[in-house]
Design a protein around this motif. Structure first.
Motif, PDB file in Angstrom:
ATOM      1  N   TYR A 494     -37.617  13.569  14.650  1.00  0.00           N
ATOM      2  CA  TYR A 494     -37.422  14.700  16.017  1.00  0.00           C
ATOM      3  C   TYR A 494     -35.162  14.768  16.028  1.00  0.00           C
ATOM      4  CZ  TYR A 494     -42.565  13.271  18.540  1.00  0.00           C
ATOM      5  OH  TYR A 494     -43.149  13.106  18.746  1.00  0.00           O
ATOM      6  N   GLN A 495     -35.153  14.715  14.897  1.00  0.00           N
ATOM      7  CA  GLN A 495     -33.785  14.286  15.727  1.00  0.00           C
ATOM      8  C   GLN A 495     -32.856  15.299  14.219  1.00  0.00           C
ATOM      9  OE1 GLN A 495     -33.229  10.149  13.872  1.00  0.00           O
ATOM     10  NE2 GLN A 495     -32.375   9.680  15.804  1.00  0.00           N
ATOM     11  N   VAL A 496     -31.604  15.563  15.304  1.00  0.00           N
ATOM     12  CA  VAL A 496     -30.831  16.345  15.042  1.00  0.00           C
ATOM     13  C   VAL A 496     -29.511  15.871  14.422  1.00  0.00           C
ATOM     14  CG1 VAL A 496     -29.736  18.783  15.219  1.00  0.00           C
ATOM     15  CG2 VAL A 496     -32.198  17.786  15.888  1.00  0.00           C
ATOM     16  N   ALA A 497     -28.983  16.366  12.851  1.00  0.00           N
ATOM     17  CA  ALA A 497     -27.422  15.502  12.738  1.00  0.00           C
ATOM     18  C   ALA A 497     -26.410  16.263  13.030  1.00  0.00           C
ATOM     19  CB  ALA A 497     -27.832  15.183  11.001  1.00  0.00           C
ATOM     20  N   GLU A 498     -25.496  16.129  13.663  1.00  0.00           N
ATOM     21  CA  GLU A 498     -24.664  16.826  13.841  1.00  0.00           C
ATOM     22  C   GLU A 498     -23.173  15.902  13.506  1.00  0.00           C
ATOM     23  OE1 GLU A 498     -24.003  18.683  17.741  1.00  0.00           O
ATOM     24  OE2 GLU A 498     -23.835  16.876  18.501  1.00  0.00           O
ATOM     25  N   ARG A 499     -21.849  17.157  13.191  1.00  0.00           N
ATOM     26  CA  ARG A 499     -20.113  15.982  12.977  1.00  0.00           C
ATOM     27  C   ARG A 499     -19.692  16.014  14.495  1.00  0.00           C
ATOM     28  NH1 ARG A 499     -17.844  15.688   8.266  1.00  0.00           N
ATOM     29  NH2 ARG A 499     -15.691  15.937   9.262  1.00  0.00           N
ATOM     30  N   ARG A 500     -19.184  14.827  14.526  1.00  0.00           N
ATOM     31  CA  ARG A 500     -18.495  15.106  15.934  1.00  0.00           C
ATOM     32  C   ARG A 500     -17.765  16.236  16.012  1.00  0.00           C
ATOM     33  NH1 ARG A 500     -17.398  10.540  19.594  1.00  0.00           N
ATOM     34  NH2 ARG A 500     -15.352  10.714  20.585  1.00  0.00           N
ATOM     35  N   ALA A 501     -16.919  16.711  15.640  1.00  0.00           N
ATOM     36  CA  ALA A 501     -15.835  17.127  16.106  1.00  0.00           C
ATOM     37  C   ALA A 501     -17.087  18.307  16.233  1.00  0.00           C
ATOM     38  CB  ALA A 501     -15.520  18.290  14.961  1.00  0.00           C
ATOM     39  N   ASP A 502     -18.435  18.631  16.057  1.00  0.00           N
ATOM     40  CA  ASP A 502     -18.978  19.949  16.580  1.00  0.00           C
ATOM     41  C   ASP A 502     -20.049  19.443  17.644  1.00  0.00           C
ATOM     42  OD1 ASP A 502     -18.781  21.350  13.839  1.00  0.00           O
ATOM     43  OD2 ASP A 502     -20.332  20.813  13.248  1.00  0.00           O
ATOM     44  N   ALA A 503     -19.907  18.270  18.137  1.00  0.00           N
ATOM     45  CA  ALA A 503     -20.311  17.786  19.437  1.00  0.00           C
ATOM     46  C   ALA A 503     -19.510  17.570  19.990  1.00  0.00           C
ATOM     47  CB  ALA A 503     -20.440  16.275  18.978  1.00  0.00           C
TER      48      ALA A 503
END
Length: 765
Positions: A494-503
């Motif tokens: 269910y999860q999606v990974a993203e970089r903090r800068a993208d978040a």
């Protein structure tokens, strides 16, 4: 050809293998076509049979005889002697010599069904004959065969009785020319008299090597299966009869005995027809070597007999024994031990064998009897009391509801002393069906799985920078989570990974599109709600999965508890009438409670936990310290002392001044977005703890576990049921009445057997 069976050794009316009208006799030895009584006495009695048993042996046999007469032979494997051999091996003549009972005989006939010969000591003489039907026969045929019972007082009447029994089994000629060759029915002949020992022998049809025009492939298989069924019973002594007229290596019975009783612990070999061997020949020598136990070893040894020849069929038993003694008193047989030759010594050997065998088997027989009794008692307890009236039925249901309550309450409270819980299976998983009865332990395990799944997979987005978690979630790495079962681990997808800068950029775009009247540099409070709703989007799916799993565990437990405490017929009706609706209602309430909890999360975030503000402040502090550290690292002075580079413990002021600007973010939207993201992560971390607690306490505990016993089956629920409802659930169906009658009959027989052991206590020690 062999005779009918041990007891019908010389019967007079079974059909021969050709299907022609013939007597149901055992024709091992052949004989004239007419019936011979072999100089039999008109009354029943034989003093020489006393050699079969000593006083102690009779005492032991008395116990087995009483057990058999109690009807326990159909419930327990009682010790017995079984006579088996290939067709025409002479086994029926062996039985005739042992028992000195003149069975009818006719030429070219074989034993076509098993025959029990039951010898019993009694003050009066009688012969009682009955048929024990094959269990696979239709009930109507069973009843017809069971009605065959007859008593006579003269052996001269025995051939007619045997002929009638044979015809009833469908083995006689009905005029159509079609008749069965063999049957799995058993002819039982009980012979009582003042001089009789307590002894049971079973004569089996002779083993057939291959099919022929008189015996089909099905006949071969039927007899093989019948013989196997008898000789496999571990309380049976096998008398393996082999004929010296044929090579013993080719006689099927020896292979069967070695396969089933490889050590020969309960097999005695009987060699017949040695008078057909050429005196002084190698063939005779090989048979003598076999008799000496040098070739095929049986722990009980071998014995040789000379049965009457066709010409000697009319001789008395006394004359038969004299002829046998004269035969073994000549030639090579004089060198053999006398205890392994002739019928008189065989009786003595059988007496000792039986005594030792029965004495060794009685303790295990008594144990098995007690175990069977316990099983029957438990089955009757599950059926409960007889319930004919509404009052009886209500009392019956009230009683079983109380028993169920005891088990269910103990299980939900985690108290596992009751027999219902049995033994653990450490090799199986906690929620495996073998451990499902310990329902509290299972639910606790599943709650821990749910909590771990929520912490690991509850958040939709995994935010990281250079492989590190965002500051608000760093502490999660320190927790050691239990290994998740595969069905919970599925939520990782269910999860999606993203970089903090993208978040931060994603949150900035949301901020711009959800701006209200707030001043620049701040953000709309509803932004936190929107970010939290998205991050917690999968909570409902994970919680619903967990609730369904716990509900199924509860349902499985309830089914096991009902099965343990209630008879099957009542259990099914209770399950349908009260239990299933109750479980469905509890699950609906649990799901409704979850919907309310989820709905609360849809409102504007509210928290009064100081940990939230501390976490936000700590996140900001860590970000500032990180930026400051970079500036300080840039301001450090590095000099060379000629040999190595050394960093001095002071900073360049101009570098520090120029780096101060980096401490401030000029893009106010980005600053607000970063603050909103950090605030949402801090709030999520606290809120997920509340959600785990709410689901496990308010949903699982309140609606699925609490009052599980009271909601499913309880005296209160029984009291609220109408008489019609009570009758629907508790009325005893016809099949249950029959089952109860069968169990009560078995219980009475087993208790009679227990009394037999009690009365004989001390006699066999």
């Amino acid at each position: 050809m062999e005779k009918l069976s041990t007891h019908r050794r010389k019967k007079k009316s079974a059909m021969g293998p050709t299907g022609t009208d013939s007597l149901p006799v055992s024709g091992d030895d052949g004989g004239p076509s007419s019936v011979h009584h072999v100089a039999a006495p008109k009354t029943i009695g034989s003093s020489s049979l006393d050699a079969l048993q000593s006083t102690d042996s009779r005492r032991v046999m008395d116990i087995v005889d009483k057990l058999r007469r109690s009807g326990l032979s159909g419930i327990l494997q009682l010790p017995q002697l079984v006579v088996s051999g290939d067709q025409s091996s002479g086994k029926s003549s062996v039985l005739e010599a042992i028992t000195e009972i003149p069975f009818p005989r006719k030429e070219n006939l074989c034993t076509r069904f098993a025959t029990e010969i039951i010898l019993r000591r009694a003050t009066t003489t009688s012969i009682n004959t009955k048929i024990i039907p094959d269990k696979q026969r239709p009930s109507t045929e069973k009843k017809r065969l069971e009605q065959f019972k007859s008593t006579i007082v003269d052996f001269a009447e025995l051939p007619n009785l045997m002929e009638e029994a044979t015809n009833l089994m469908g083995l006689g000629d009905d005029g159509s020319g079609i008749a069965r060759a063999f049957s799995r029915d058993v002819l039982s002949i009980e012979i009582a008299g003042p001089g009789r020992p307590h002894l049971t022998l079973v004569d089996l049809p002779g083993l057939i090597h291959s099919e022929n025009k008189m015996q089909s492939k099905e006949d071969v298989a039927l007899i093989q299966g019948l013989v196997d069924d008898y000789i496999r019973e571990k309380r049976t002594i096998i008398m393996a009869v082999v004929s010296a007229k044929n090579d013993y290596a080719n006689q099927i019975i020896l292979k069967k005995c070695r396969d089933i009783d490889p050590k020969g612990n309960r097999t005695v070999g009987i060699i017949t027809k040695p008078d057909f061997l050429e005196p002084g020949s190698e063939n005779e020598a090989s048979w003598i070597e076999l008799a000496e136990n040098k070739d095929i070893f049986f722990e009980l040894g071998w014995h040789m007999l000379k049965n009457r020849s066709d010409k000697e069929a009319s001789k008395s038993f006394t004359e038969r024994n004299a002829t046998e003694a004269a035969f073994f008193g000549s030639g090579r047989y004089r060198d053999l031990p006398p205890e392994m030759l002739g019928i008189e010594s065989l009786r003595g050997r059988l007496s000792q064998m039986l005594y030792k065998h029965l004495k060794a088997e009685l303790p295990s027989l008594q144990k098995e009897l007690n175990e069977k009794h316990d099983e029957v008692v438990k089955e009757l307890e599950k059926l409960g009391e007889k319930r004919a009236t509404a009052r009886d039925q209500r009392r019956f249901l009230t009683k079983i509801s109380q028993d169920y309550q005891d088990v269910a309450k103990a299980a939900t409270n985690g108290q596992y002393e009751h027999d219902f819980f049995g033994n653990l299976d450490p090799e199986a998983s906690v929620d495996h069906e073998s451990n499902i009865r310990r329902v509290r332990a299972v639910v606790q395990y599943l709650n821990l799985q749910f909590a771990s799944a929520m912490r690991q997979y509850g958040h939709k987005r995994i935010t990281n920078a250079s492989g590190e978690l965002s500051p608000a979630l760093e502490d999660d790495k320190k927790a050691v989570e239990p290994a998740l079962d595969e069905d919970y681990a599925q939520f990782s997808t269910y999860q999606v990974a993203e970089r903090r800068a993208d978040a931060i950029e994603r949150v900035r775009r949301i901020l711009v599109r959800s701006r209200g009247r707030e001043l620049p540099g701040t953000f709309n409070p509803l932004l936190i709600s929107q970010l939290f709703w998205e991050q917690s989007h999968h909570w409902k799916a994970i919680a619903e999965f967990h609730i369904e799993k716990v509900a199924q565990v509860c349902a499985n437990f309830v089914a096991a508890a009902i099965t343990c405490t209630v008879a099957d017929d009542v259990a099914h009706r209770l399950q349908a009438f009260t239990v299933d609706p109750a479980l469905d209602a509890r699950l609906k309430r649990a799901k409704a409670e979850l919907i309310r909890i989820i709905a609360d999360n849809k409102h504007h975030p509210i928290t009064y936990d100081p940990k939230y503000t501390a976490m936000v402040q700590d996140t900001r502090r860590k970000k500032s310290e990180s930026k400051l550290k970079r500036i300080v690292d840039q301001a450090k002075i590095s000099v060379y002392n000629g040999l190595s580079k050394v960093t001095e413990p002071y900073l360049k002021p101009d570098v520090l001044d120029s780096g101060k600007g980096d401490l401030l973010e000029l893009d106010m939207d980005k600053t607000s977005a970063e603050d909103a993201l950090d605030s949402q992560q801090a709030y999520y971390k606290e809120e997920v703890k509340y959600f785990i607690s709410a689901v496990t306490k308010q949903v699982v505990e309140r609606h699925l576990m609490r009052d599980l016993a009271a909601d499913t089956i309880s005296p209160t629920l029984i009291g609220d049921m109408t008489d019609d409802e009570i009758a629907f659930v508790a009325a005893e169906p016809e099949e249950t009445t029959r089952l109860r009658g069968n169990l009560e009959t078995r219980k009475a027989m087993l208790e009679k057997g227990q009394e037999t052991f009690k009365s004989a206590l001390g006699l066999c020690k």
